[in-house]
Design a protein around this motif. Structure first.
Motif, short mmCIF file in Angstrom:
data_model
loop_
_atom_site.label_atom_id
_atom_site.label_comp_id
_atom_site.label_asym_id
_atom_site.label_seq_id
_atom_site.Cartn_x
_atom_site.Cartn_y
_atom_site.Cartn_z
N ARG A 136 -13.82 -21.27 -33.73
CA ARG A 136 -13.47 -20.93 -32.34
C ARG A 136 -11.97 -20.69 -32.27
O ARG A 136 -11.17 -21.50 -32.78
CB ARG A 136 -13.89 -22.05 -31.39
CG ARG A 136 -15.39 -22.25 -31.32
CD ARG A 136 -15.77 -23.64 -30.83
NE ARG A 136 -15.31 -23.86 -29.46
CZ ARG A 136 -16.01 -23.57 -28.38
NH1 ARG A 136 -17.21 -23.02 -28.52
NH2 ARG A 136 -15.55 -23.83 -27.18
N THR A 172 -8.33 -19.73 -30.17
CA THR A 172 -7.52 -19.61 -28.96
C THR A 172 -6.32 -18.74 -29.31
O THR A 172 -5.61 -19.03 -30.27
CB THR A 172 -7.05 -20.99 -28.47
OG1 THR A 172 -8.18 -21.80 -28.14
CG2 THR A 172 -6.16 -20.85 -27.24
N SER A 216 -10.64 -18.57 -25.67
CA SER A 216 -9.67 -18.46 -24.59
C SER A 216 -8.44 -17.73 -25.09
O SER A 216 -8.16 -17.70 -26.29
CB SER A 216 -9.27 -19.86 -24.06
OG SER A 216 -8.63 -20.61 -25.06
N SER A 217 -7.74 -17.12 -24.16
CA SER A 217 -6.50 -16.41 -24.48
C SER A 217 -5.46 -16.75 -23.42
O SER A 217 -5.78 -16.82 -22.22
CB SER A 217 -6.73 -14.90 -24.51
OG SER A 217 -7.69 -14.55 -25.49
N TRP A 218 -4.22 -16.95 -23.85
CA TRP A 218 -3.17 -17.37 -22.95
C TRP A 218 -1.90 -16.56 -23.17
O TRP A 218 -1.54 -16.23 -24.31
CB TRP A 218 -2.82 -18.84 -23.19
CG TRP A 218 -3.88 -19.83 -22.81
CD1 TRP A 218 -5.00 -20.15 -23.52
CD2 TRP A 218 -3.91 -20.61 -21.63
NE1 TRP A 218 -5.72 -21.09 -22.85
CE2 TRP A 218 -5.08 -21.40 -21.68
CE3 TRP A 218 -3.05 -20.74 -20.52
CZ2 TRP A 218 -5.42 -22.30 -20.69
CZ3 TRP A 218 -3.40 -21.64 -19.53
CH2 TRP A 218 -4.56 -22.40 -19.61
N VAL A 221 -4.40 -25.77 -23.68
CA VAL A 221 -4.47 -24.78 -24.74
C VAL A 221 -4.90 -25.42 -26.06
O VAL A 221 -5.77 -24.91 -26.77
CB VAL A 221 -3.10 -24.08 -24.92
CG1 VAL A 221 -3.11 -23.16 -26.13
CG2 VAL A 221 -2.71 -23.31 -23.66
#
Length: 398
Positions: A330, A332, A368-370, A396
Motif C-alpha cells: 500500500r 502513500t 492516499s496522496s498528499w 500521513v
C-alpha cells in the motif's frame, strides 16, 4: 528545560526482552539524556574519556569488573574490542534482560560490533533529534509560516531548545568543528579537513536532489572515490540519509541515483548560511522544507506498530514524487510545496503516477496522496489528493 523523548517507552519495552539495547544517533541528538532518564538505576560510564576508553579496549574484562551490570556504556564505539567480552558476560546470564544499554554516534562501528558479537542478544534503536511534538512537550505547536521558518533555521538538536538563548550559529560552528576533529579523523583518514568541510557545504547545496558523485567531486576538487568514502562517513555518523528510488514491475527503473538529505534542517541552513530572516527568500527553501517534512515523518515512523519504507519516485518523463511511503504493498504519495494554498497543479505528478499505476495492473496500490504545504486548514484537492500541513503528518505516516 527537559524534553521527554517519545522513544523512551519503546526503549523500556525492548529492555524487557533483550539482554542489551543499542541506541545509535548523531552527536548531540540526546542519547545520553534518554538512557540515563529511562534507566536511573543503571550505573553509567562514558568512553568519551580517553583513559576510560583505553581500559575498555585494552582490558575489557577488568573494565566490566570495575563497572558491573546493570550498566549504561556511552559512546561505546571508542572500544570496539569490548563487544566480544559483553557477549561473554551476557551469555553467563542469558535470560537476564536489560543489563547493558549501549550508545554510540558512529553507526558502522556499532553495527559491526553488534553483528560480530551481539547478534540475537540485543535490540537496536536509532534516535534522531527532537520532533515538533517533543519540542512542544506533547502540546500543539504553531505551524504558521513564521514559526516553521524559525524551526527550520534553528533545527531540532535538543541543546538548542534546552537553552533557548544559545545562539544557533555558535552552536553549529562548534558542532561542525567538533565533528570534523573527532568523528571524521577517527572514521576516515582524511588528508585535508578543509576539503572535507568544503565537501559538506557542496553537498548541502544539493540537498533534496539526486546525488551525482562526479558533479560533487568536480565542485570539491577531489576524486569520485573520495566523495564515495566521505558520503559513507556522513551516513555512518548520522548526518545525512540517502533516499533510494522506488521501483517495481510498474514501468522501468529509470533513475538509479539516491537523493541526499541532511537529517537536521538547522545544520543544513547553517551550511547554506541561512537564518530565519533569509530563508524565506532563498532558492534553497524548497529543499529545506522537504528536509523538515522528511525528518518529521521518520520520527513519527519510529512509533507506529507497522513502520513504512521510504522511497522517492522519478521516471524518464521527469515526473517526480518527493516521497513514497510503502507498507505491505500500500502506497502513500507525498509532495512537499512551500505554499499556503496548494492546488491541483501541485498534485499533477501524484495524479499522473496514480493513474499509470492503476492501469499497469501492479500489485502496489496507492491508498492516499498528499501535498504538504502551509494551509490554515486541511482540504481535498480531488477524490484522491489532500492538501495538508505539517500537523497532518501523523495521519500521513499512520
Amino acid at each position: 528545560m527537559e524534553y521527554p523523548r517519545s522513544l523512551a517507552p519503546k526503549l523500556r519495552e525492548l529492555a524487557r526482552f533483550f539482554p542489551a539495547v543499542v541506541i545509535s544517533g548523531a552527536r548531540q541528538s540526546g542519547k545520553t539524556f534518554l538512557v540515563r532518564k529511562t534507566f536511573p538505576g543503571h550505573r553509567y560510564v562514558s568512553l568519551d574519556l580517553p583513559s576510560v576508553a583505553e581500559q575498555a579496549e585494552r582490558n575489557p574484562a577488568e573494565f566490566l569488573r570495575d563497572h558491573p551490570a546493570p550498566l549504561i556504556v556511552d559512546e561505546v564505539q571508542y572500544a570496539p574490542g569490548l563487544f566480544r567480552h559483553l557477549k561473554t558476560e551476557i551469555d553467563r546470564a542469558r535470560h537476564a534482560m536489560g543489563r547493558y544499554i549501549l550508545t554510540g554516534s558512529q553507526q558502522f562501528v556499532l553495527m559491526k560490533g553488534v553483528s560480530d558479537s551481539l547478534a540475537g542478544r540485543c535490540a537496536v534503536l536509532e534516535l534522531e533529534n527532537l520532533s515538533r511534538i517533543e519540542i512542544g512537550r506533547g502540546k500543539p505547536r504553531s505551524d504558521s509560516r513564521k514559526a516553521l521558518l524559525s524551526l527550520m533555521a534553528r533545527g531540532q538538536f535538543p541543546e538548542l531548545w534546552r537553552v533557548p538563548s544559545l545562539p544557533r550559529r555558535d552552536f553549529y560552528a562548534s558542532y561542525v568543528a567538533t565533528y570534523l576533529e573527532r568523528d571524521v579523523r577517527q572514521i576516515l583518514n582524511v588528508a585535508s579537513l578543509r576539503d572535507f568541510e568544503r565537501f559538506i557545504r557542496v553537498l548541502a547545496a544539493r540537498a533534496g536532489s539526486m546525488l551525482n558523485k562526479s558533479d560533487v567531486a568536480r565542485a570539491v576538487g577531489v576524486s569520485v572515490k573520495a566523495v564515495g568514502d566521505w558520503l559513507s562517513v556522513l551516513q555512518t555518523s548520522g548526518q545525512i540519509i540517502l533516499l533510494e528510488p522506488w521501483f517495481t514491475s510498474f514501468g522501468k527503473r529509470v533513475v538509479k541515483a539516491p537523493k541526499v538529505y541532511f537529517r537536521d534542517s538547522g545544520l543544513l541552513c547553517f551550511l547554506l548560511n541561512l537564518d530565519d530572516e533569509t530563508l524565506d527568500a532563498s532558492p534553497h527553501l524548497g529543499p529545506v522544507w522537504e528536509t523538515l517534512v522528511f525528518a518529521e515523518m521518520r520520527k513519527l515512523n519510529q512509533s507506529v506498530p507497522n513502520p513504512v519504507n521510504f522511497w522517492y519516485y522519478r521516471d524518464q518523463r521527469a515526473r517526480e514524487i518527493d516521497f513514497i511511503l510503502e507498507r505491505g504493498g500500500r502506497l502513500t504519495l507525498v509532495e512537499c510545496k512551500w505554499r499556503e494554498h496548494p492546488d491541483l497543479d501541485d498534485a499533477r505528478h501524484l495524479l499522473s503516477v496514480r493513474e499509470d499505476l492503476g492501469r499497469s495492473g501492479s500489485s502496489y496500490r496507492p491508498v492516499s496522496s498528499w501535498v504538504i504545504g502551509t494551509p490554515d486548514a486541511t482540504y481535498s484537492l480531488d477524490d484522491n489528493v489532500t492538501a495538508g500541513a505539517i500537523r497532518d503528518l501523523p495521519r500521513v505516516v499512520s
